[in-house]
Design a protein around this motif. Sequence first.
Motif, short mmCIF file in Angstrom:
data_model
loop_
_atom_site.label_atom_id
_atom_site.label_comp_id
_atom_site.label_asym_id
_atom_site.label_seq_id
_atom_site.Cartn_x
_atom_site.Cartn_y
_atom_site.Cartn_z
N VAL A 1 7.21 -18.47 3.49
CA VAL A 1 7.88 -18.08 2.25
C VAL A 1 8.14 -16.58 2.20
CG1 VAL A 1 7.77 -18.20 -0.26
CG2 VAL A 1 6.64 -19.96 1.10
N ASP A 2 7.06 -15.81 2.43
CA ASP A 2 7.19 -14.37 2.31
C ASP A 2 6.37 -13.69 3.41
OD1 ASP A 2 7.55 -11.81 1.55
OD2 ASP A 2 6.25 -11.90 -0.22
N ALA A 3 7.05 -12.97 4.25
CA ALA A 3 6.37 -12.32 5.38
C ALA A 3 5.29 -11.36 4.91
CB ALA A 3 7.39 -11.58 6.23
N LYS A 4 5.55 -10.68 3.81
CA LYS A 4 4.63 -9.67 3.29
C LYS A 4 3.28 -10.28 2.94
CE LYS A 4 4.67 -6.04 -0.18
NZ LYS A 4 5.37 -5.54 -1.34
N ASP A 5 3.30 -11.50 2.40
CA ASP A 5 2.05 -12.16 2.02
C ASP A 5 1.36 -12.79 3.21
OD1 ASP A 5 2.49 -11.49 -0.56
OD2 ASP A 5 3.47 -13.40 -1.09
N GLU A 6 2.15 -13.23 4.17
CA GLU A 6 1.57 -14.07 5.21
C GLU A 6 1.10 -13.31 6.45
OE1 GLU A 6 4.39 -17.29 5.87
OE2 GLU A 6 4.75 -17.25 3.71
N TRP A 7 1.65 -12.13 6.66
CA TRP A 7 1.26 -11.41 7.87
C TRP A 7 0.19 -10.37 7.57
CZ3 TRP A 7 2.15 -12.26 12.90
CH2 TRP A 7 3.09 -13.25 13.20
N PRO A 8 -0.86 -10.34 8.40
CA PRO A 8 -1.92 -9.35 8.17
C PRO A 8 -1.39 -7.95 8.45
CG PRO A 8 -2.29 -10.47 10.24
CD PRO A 8 -1.11 -11.14 9.60
N VAL A 9 -1.80 -7.01 7.63
CA VAL A 9 -1.41 -5.63 7.81
C VAL A 9 -2.67 -4.81 8.03
CG1 VAL A 9 -0.49 -3.61 6.59
CG2 VAL A 9 0.70 -5.79 6.44
N ASN A 10 -2.60 -3.88 8.96
CA ASN A 10 -3.73 -2.97 9.11
C ASN A 10 -3.66 -1.98 7.96
OD1 ASN A 10 -5.40 -0.80 9.78
ND2 ASN A 10 -5.20 -1.21 11.96
N GLN A 11 -4.50 -2.23 6.95
CA GLN A 11 -4.44 -1.49 5.71
C GLN A 11 -4.57 0.02 5.93
OE1 GLN A 11 -3.73 -3.90 3.60
NE2 GLN A 11 -2.96 -2.24 2.32
N LYS A 12 -5.48 0.36 6.84
CA LYS A 12 -5.76 1.77 7.08
C LYS A 12 -4.50 2.48 7.60
CE LYS A 12 -9.02 4.31 9.80
NZ LYS A 12 -9.81 4.13 11.01
N ASN A 13 -3.82 1.82 8.51
CA ASN A 13 -2.62 2.41 9.08
C ASN A 13 -1.46 2.37 8.09
OD1 ASN A 13 -4.13 2.71 11.34
ND2 ASN A 13 -3.07 1.16 12.55
N ALA A 14 -1.38 1.25 7.36
CA ALA A 14 -0.28 1.09 6.42
C ALA A 14 -0.35 2.15 5.33
CB ALA A 14 -0.32 -0.31 5.81
N GLU A 15 -1.56 2.42 4.86
CA GLU A 15 -1.71 3.39 3.78
C GLU A 15 -1.50 4.81 4.26
OE1 GLU A 15 -5.49 2.50 2.11
OE2 GLU A 15 -4.76 0.58 1.32
N TRP A 16 -1.76 5.02 5.53
CA TRP A 16 -1.57 6.36 6.09
C TRP A 16 -0.11 6.81 5.93
CZ3 TRP A 16 -4.43 10.14 8.51
CH2 TRP A 16 -3.71 11.08 9.23
N GLU A 17 0.78 5.85 6.09
CA GLU A 17 2.20 6.19 6.04
C GLU A 17 2.69 6.30 4.59
OE1 GLU A 17 4.61 3.94 8.68
OE2 GLU A 17 3.92 5.17 10.33
N SER A 18 2.72 5.18 3.90
CA SER A 18 3.10 5.19 2.49
C SER A 18 2.97 3.78 1.99
CB SER A 18 4.52 5.69 2.28
OG SER A 18 5.42 4.69 2.68
N GLU A 19 3.08 3.62 0.69
CA GLU A 19 2.97 2.29 0.10
C GLU A 19 4.22 1.47 0.40
OE1 GLU A 19 0.13 1.37 -1.74
OE2 GLU A 19 -0.56 3.22 -0.82
N GLU A 20 5.26 2.16 0.72
CA GLU A 20 6.53 1.48 0.95
C GLU A 20 6.43 0.45 2.07
OE1 GLU A 20 9.45 4.38 1.79
OE2 GLU A 20 10.60 3.88 0.02
N THR A 21 6.95 -0.69 1.84
CA THR A 21 7.01 -1.68 2.91
C THR A 21 8.46 -1.89 3.30
OG1 THR A 21 7.22 -3.48 1.36
CG2 THR A 21 4.99 -2.89 2.02
N ALA A 22 8.64 -2.73 4.28
CA ALA A 22 9.98 -2.98 4.78
C ALA A 22 10.93 -3.39 3.65
CB ALA A 22 9.94 -4.06 5.85
N ALA A 23 10.38 -4.14 2.72
CA ALA A 23 11.21 -4.67 1.64
C ALA A 23 11.78 -3.56 0.76
CB ALA A 23 10.42 -5.66 0.80
N ASP A 24 10.97 -2.51 0.47
CA ASP A 24 11.45 -1.46 -0.43
C ASP A 24 12.21 -0.37 0.32
OD1 ASP A 24 9.20 -2.73 -1.69
OD2 ASP A 24 7.99 -1.07 -0.89
#
Lengths: 328, 133
Positions: free
Chosen positions: A211-234
Amino acid sequence: MAYYGTNGYGDDAMDTESSGPKVTVREVESGRCDFVLQNCPLALANSLRRVMLAEIPTIAIDLVEVESNSSVLPDEFLAHRLGLIPLNSMNVASGLQYTRECGNCDDHCEQCSVTLRLHVKCSSPENLLVFAKDLIMVDGRTDDIGKPVIRDSAGNGPLLAKLRNGQELKLSCIAKKGIAKEHAKWAPSAAIGFEYDPNNKLRHVDYWYEVDAKDEWPVNQKNAEWESEETAADFTFNPDAQPSAFFFDLEATGVLEPDEIVHQGVDVLQKKLAEIINGLTRSDEGMNGGMSPDGYEPAPAEDDYAYGRGGTTPYGATAYGQNGYGGY
Amino acid sequence: MSNSAERDTEMANGEAEEDSADEQELLLGGLEKLVILPGQTSHAASFQIEQEDHTLGNSLRYFINKNPDVEFCGYTIPHPSETKMHIRIQTWEDTPTTAFDALRKGLEDMIEACDVVTEKFTDARDGFEASKQ
């Protein structure tokens, strides 16, 4: 302002910041180092990763002479286990020769090898456990090169074998310098985590989802937050954006300290380049280097190099074996 | 030294000591580290580099392409079981930069980039250790 981890249109990793590459060490513990490399091209970051995995010289047991083995394990099984025992490799790059290049000896000597002996016999009714700590270094080097790495609280090191009453193991091992490209036992790093663009803003991966890639795929939180809150969708998609932040999670095997692995990785890479510059200089100077007489295949060597190729590894005189891969 | 075996032989023959170039040759088992492939012109050449792979190839390609005088640079590993890497460089004909210059510059730039990475890593590590105390 958050660092976005990518560079915009027409920008390339090396151009954006006049300050050049940037390194942030985020976490260090025994045998592990987590760092971020920024403002660096993907190609260079990947070269560093590859070199740290497979081309840093370390020492490992390469030859085993079995005098007596009445254990339940076959000789070659033991030899394989011995090969995988981590041996201290600090200063191996400069302090130890490759056996194939050592001019000091015909076979091997203390300048190109370390000898370890193992002699254990079980004389009690209970099983005797043989550990890496039971390996005794024979010729005393002044440094610790070749000493089994022991990091458990009991001070035993890896378990090698178990002996029953009356069983005996007597063998001597010759440890040599090598690189993981030839055999993984020479690997200084167990694993290197490598990631860029954790939020997939560059769309370098196309995730499958229900349904939604953002919900279903694990993200390395530590790395994701290092960059910004923005995800591919925004994030407004920019097809010309280049990755420029690389997350390394270096896990060492214990033979070298993690920071030493990074330093030597860069060193090995630079030596490769220097070697080519050397070749280029020789061809500029019109020496026989460079262009070969027939214009294609490299000129056959005038001297008889036979002795330089005595095949001792399963690779014989090919690529990674005798011809000095990683030998500078 | 790495090549004393050969040196001993040569000394026995009463020959002069070899230079570092011969030393290099021995390490490669008599092969040249760098061979210029046929068909070279002043602004275009293909080089064959012995015992290198994607580790060096891809980065080197990148650094050579950074040079504005370079029209084209690409690399290939022609056969997976031969440890040879080919790199093709073409520079713009209206520039004084030859393919050789471009290769040399690429190599030097990459060494420099490596130096910076080491330096920055050392700083970051020392900074991290200081921050823990």
